[in-house]
Design a protein around this motif. Structure first.
Motif, short mmCIF file in Angstrom:
data_model
loop_
_atom_site.label_atom_id
_atom_site.label_comp_id
_atom_site.label_asym_id
_atom_site.label_seq_id
_atom_site.Cartn_x
_atom_site.Cartn_y
_atom_site.Cartn_z
N ALA A 335 0.81 -1.22 0.00
CA ALA A 335 0.00 0.00 0.00
C ALA A 335 0.84 1.26 0.00
O ALA A 335 0.29 2.37 -0.04
N ARG A 336 2.18 1.15 0.02
CA ARG A 336 3.01 2.36 0.04
C ARG A 336 4.14 2.32 -1.00
O ARG A 336 5.09 3.08 -0.93
N HIS A 337 4.03 1.43 -2.00
CA HIS A 337 5.05 1.33 -3.04
C HIS A 337 4.45 1.54 -4.43
O HIS A 337 3.36 1.05 -4.73
N LEU A 338 5.20 2.24 -5.27
CA LEU A 338 4.89 2.42 -6.69
C LEU A 338 6.15 2.15 -7.49
O LEU A 338 7.26 2.35 -7.00
N PHE A 540 0.53 10.03 3.96
CA PHE A 540 0.61 9.99 5.42
C PHE A 540 0.05 11.26 6.05
O PHE A 540 -0.45 11.23 7.18
N TRP A 541 0.14 12.38 5.35
CA TRP A 541 -0.47 13.62 5.85
C TRP A 541 -1.98 13.47 5.96
O TRP A 541 -2.59 13.88 6.95
N LEU A 542 -2.58 12.85 4.96
CA LEU A 542 -4.04 12.73 4.91
C LEU A 542 -4.56 11.46 5.56
O LEU A 542 -5.76 11.33 5.78
N GLY A 543 -3.66 10.51 5.86
CA GLY A 543 -4.10 9.25 6.44
C GLY A 543 -4.79 8.34 5.46
O GLY A 543 -5.71 7.60 5.83
N LEU A 544 -4.35 8.34 4.20
CA LEU A 544 -4.98 7.52 3.17
C LEU A 544 -4.49 6.07 3.26
O LEU A 544 -3.33 5.82 3.58
N PRO A 545 -5.35 5.12 2.93
CA PRO A 545 -4.97 3.71 3.10
C PRO A 545 -4.06 3.17 2.00
O PRO A 545 -3.44 2.12 2.19
N ASN A 546 -3.99 3.86 0.84
CA ASN A 546 -3.19 3.32 -0.26
C ASN A 546 -2.54 4.44 -1.05
O ASN A 546 -3.19 5.44 -1.39
N ILE A 547 -1.26 4.28 -1.35
CA ILE A 547 -0.49 5.32 -2.04
C ILE A 547 -0.99 5.54 -3.47
O ILE A 547 -0.80 6.62 -4.04
N ARG A 548 -1.67 4.55 -4.05
CA ARG A 548 -2.19 4.69 -5.41
C ARG A 548 -3.21 5.81 -5.51
O ARG A 548 -3.42 6.38 -6.59
N MET A 549 -3.84 6.13 -4.41
CA MET A 549 -4.79 7.23 -4.39
C MET A 549 -4.10 8.58 -4.59
O MET A 549 -4.76 9.57 -4.91
N CYS A 550 -2.77 8.60 -4.40
CA CYS A 550 -2.01 9.85 -4.50
C CYS A 550 -1.27 9.98 -5.83
O CYS A 550 -0.46 10.89 -6.01
N PHE A 553 -2.41 8.50 -12.31
CA PHE A 553 -2.55 7.25 -13.03
C PHE A 553 -1.42 6.33 -12.57
O PHE A 553 -0.36 6.27 -13.18
N PRO A 554 -1.63 5.63 -11.45
CA PRO A 554 -0.53 4.93 -10.77
C PRO A 554 0.05 3.78 -11.59
O PRO A 554 -0.65 3.14 -12.37
N ARG A 555 1.36 3.57 -11.33
CA ARG A 555 2.08 2.45 -11.93
C ARG A 555 2.63 1.57 -10.81
O ARG A 555 3.31 2.06 -9.92
N ASP A 556 2.28 0.30 -10.89
CA ASP A 556 2.81 -0.67 -9.94
C ASP A 556 3.10 -1.95 -10.72
O ASP A 556 2.91 -1.99 -11.94
N PRO A 557 3.59 -3.02 -10.07
CA PRO A 557 3.93 -4.22 -10.83
C PRO A 557 2.78 -4.81 -11.64
O PRO A 557 3.01 -5.54 -12.61
N GLN A 558 1.53 -4.49 -11.27
CA GLN A 558 0.38 -5.06 -11.98
C GLN A 558 -0.32 -4.08 -12.91
O GLN A 558 -1.20 -4.48 -13.66
N ARG A 559 0.03 -2.81 -12.86
CA ARG A 559 -0.77 -1.82 -13.58
C ARG A 559 0.09 -0.87 -14.41
O ARG A 559 0.97 -0.20 -13.88
#
Length: 562
Positions: A335-338, A540-550, A553-559
């Motif tokens: 939840a905190r890696h891109l 972390f400032w906003l307390g969001l559960p997943n970094i993809r929300m920030c 158009f997020p990029r991760d190993p699956q997207r």
């Protein structure tokens, strides 16, 4: 003869007509039907056509009587016809309170439209983060046809509206503008939205399922079910998802962090630079890099601007900063890696001790935090109101907790954790240490100093206090890392030696490192710096559960789309 006249006889009743029998009635009906002219199919069609023409004539007459016929409808596609200026100034809903009892024209889109009755319709209109209630009421100057039309407009359609700003007696709960409403006089659809939408914007305003389960269960028990849309569904329909006020607030804040980063550092003499993101050879040991085809040879995406920042210090740039993309080929599905994020990087020379740079970094973050509270309070409260996170606890300038790594290890051991003197901390251990620091120092922001040398990059300066430690540091928000930094080795001989001894070893003569190592042969002042992860700061400032929300158009190993 008798003297009396004979008595008059009673008049006879007229004869009653004879009632026809049932058979006679049936025969008469059949005779009547036979007497009807036979209607041929062609005649039927002609009659239907006549009725249709009569209905159309009736409708045309009604339309002709529509007093609002020129006050609503669909506009031609912008740019498809000759431009004819209306002369009407466009207003901002954010300034609606300044236009009480005035007529304004503005572009907006429809959050909701409903017909209350034949003479009344309500719309919720939005512009940016502002929403307002609009009223369409039939009168001598506004037709029922217009009321019906306005109340049936599809959600998310783009409009141009002209109306009168009126103060209301009761606050409007369904809009951000609570003391005023718009009495519509003209309404035109600029772009009509297709329905059904793949994702309702109002659903994207709600928490992710994993963080709203308990609350949602309660809602369902009360009979007030509401859909919870998964993160994948939102990201697959990102252009709709991003329309949500909570998401737009996230990226207003993200933009604000970048602006504040530059504002603070520019006043302290930092120069904004842009370093290459396409490298001819893998740097920093060659781990976790993306390879790409560059004409007829391989190239690599930069996993940090680190080497170039230091080369600029060697080039007599005393202070540099950069905001740019960073690429990490790490198969981390957390939840905190891109795999692609935005780095806020800086490097500067110091006079005597690398803690001078730590002080700049700490004051930079305190400035950003305090200004987010001051300038972006509305957006911050909107997001935190959905995810119910506590306010961020801030220390005063100069009082940021600086905890030696060894002390952090001792704190964890006192709390029951088993961790070695020179072990790297796991994510759960970092979070636990954050809770311990908050309890002890009343701060959600702190620095951990003097990390073990073995877990830092090869260019990190060893500590004079302990050869197994280094002049390096990390900074944390709510117990999670947002920055990694250090004093860098600025002597080419020592640098080459440390690179060869590193695990795994790095060849100082390789194509990816030779120019970097050689630049220190010509003299370079002592320097240090660090790199922040922008998305983590926002998360972390906003307390969001997943970094993809920030990430837009997020990029991760699956997207890798959209």
């Amino acid at each position: 003869m008798s003297d009396t006249a004979p008595a008059a006889s009673a008049p006879a009743e007229p004869p009653q007509p004879e009632q026809p029998s049932k058979n006679a009635l049936k025969k008469a009906q059949k005779d009547k039907e036979k007497a009807q002219p036979v209607v041929l199919p062609a005649e039927k069609k002609a009659a239907a056509k006549a009725r249709e023409l009569a209905e159309r004539s009736k409708k045309d007459a009604a339309d002709a009587a529509d007093v609002s016929a020129n006050a609503y409808g669909e506009l031609p596609l912008c740019g498809s016809t000759d431009f004819k200026p209306t002369g009407k100034a466009r207003a901002s809903l954010a300034d609606v309170s300044e236009n009480e009892d005035k007529e304004i024209t503005f572009r907006c889109w429809v959050e909701n439209a409903r017909v209350q009755s034949a003479k009344l319709a309500f719309l919720n209109l939005r512009q940016g983060l502002s929403t307002v209630q609009a009223v369409v009421a039939a009168s001598e100057k506004l037709s029922k046809q217009m009321v019906k039309y306005c109340g049936s407009i599809s959600t998310e359609s783009t409009l141009v509206v002209t109306g009168l700003v009126k103060r209301v007696q009761e606050p409007i709960k369904s809009a951000t503008i609570k003391d005023f409403e718009i009495h519509i006089k003209e309404l035109f659809i600029e772009v009509k939205a297709d329905v059904p939408l793949p994702l309702q914007v109002e659903d994207a305003e709600r928490p992710l399922p994993s963080d709203a389960a308990a609350e949602d269960d309660q809602k369902q028990e009360e009979g007030a079910e509401r859909p919870l849309v998964s993160l994948n569904t939102r990201l697959n329909n990102r252009t709709i998802d991003l329309r949500a006020k909570i998401n737009q607030s996230i990226f207003v804040i993200k933009s604000g962090v970048c602006a504040l980063f530059q504002e603070f550092l520019s006043k302290r003499g930092f120069i904004l630079v842009q370093t290459p993101k396409i490298l001819g050879a893998a740097s920093e040991g060659g781990a976790n890099v993306f390879e790409l085809k560059y004409f007829d040879r391989p190239a690599y995406l930069a996993q940090s601007p680190q080497f170039y920042k230091q080369m600029l210090i060697a080039s007599r740039f005393q202070k540099v900063m950069e905001i740019g993309p960073v690429f990490r080929a790490e198969n981390s599905n957390t939840a905190r890696h891109l795999t692609e994020f935005t780095g806020l990087d800086l490097e500067m020379e110091f006079q005597e001790n690398y803690h001078e740079v730590m002080g700049v970094l700490e004051d930079l973050m305190l400035f950003i935090f305090k200004e987010l509270n001051a300038r972006y309070r509305k957006e911050t409260e909107l997001v935190r109101g959905v995810y119910h996170i506590d306010d961020f606890k801030l220390p005063e300038s100069g009082n940021v907790p600086r905890i030696p790594f060894k002390e952090g290890i001792a704190m964890l051991r006192e709390a029951g954790e088993e961790v070695g003197d020179y072990d790297d901390l796991t994510t759960p251990q970092e979070k636990m240490l954050g809770r311990l620091v908050l309890k002890k120092y009343n701060s959600d922001f702190y620095t951990l100093d003097q990390f073990p040398l073995a877990i830092r990059p090869a260019y990190t300066m060893p500590s004079p206090a302990d050869p197994l430690l280094s002049n390096s540091y990390d900074m944390f928000m709510r117990g999670q890392e947002i920055l990694s930094g250090a004093q860098r080795i600025h002597d080419s001989t020592l640098l080459a030696s440390q690179m060869r001894k590193h695990d795994p070893p790095v060849d100082p003569e390789s194509a990816g490192t030779k120019d970097y190592v050689d630049c220190f042969r010509f003299g370079c002042p002592p320097h240090a710096g660090g790199g922040f992860g922008l998305e983590r700061i926002v998360q972390f400032w906003l307390g969001l559960p997943n970094i993809r929300m920030c990430s837009l158009f997020p990029r991760d190993p699956q997207r890798v789309v959209p």
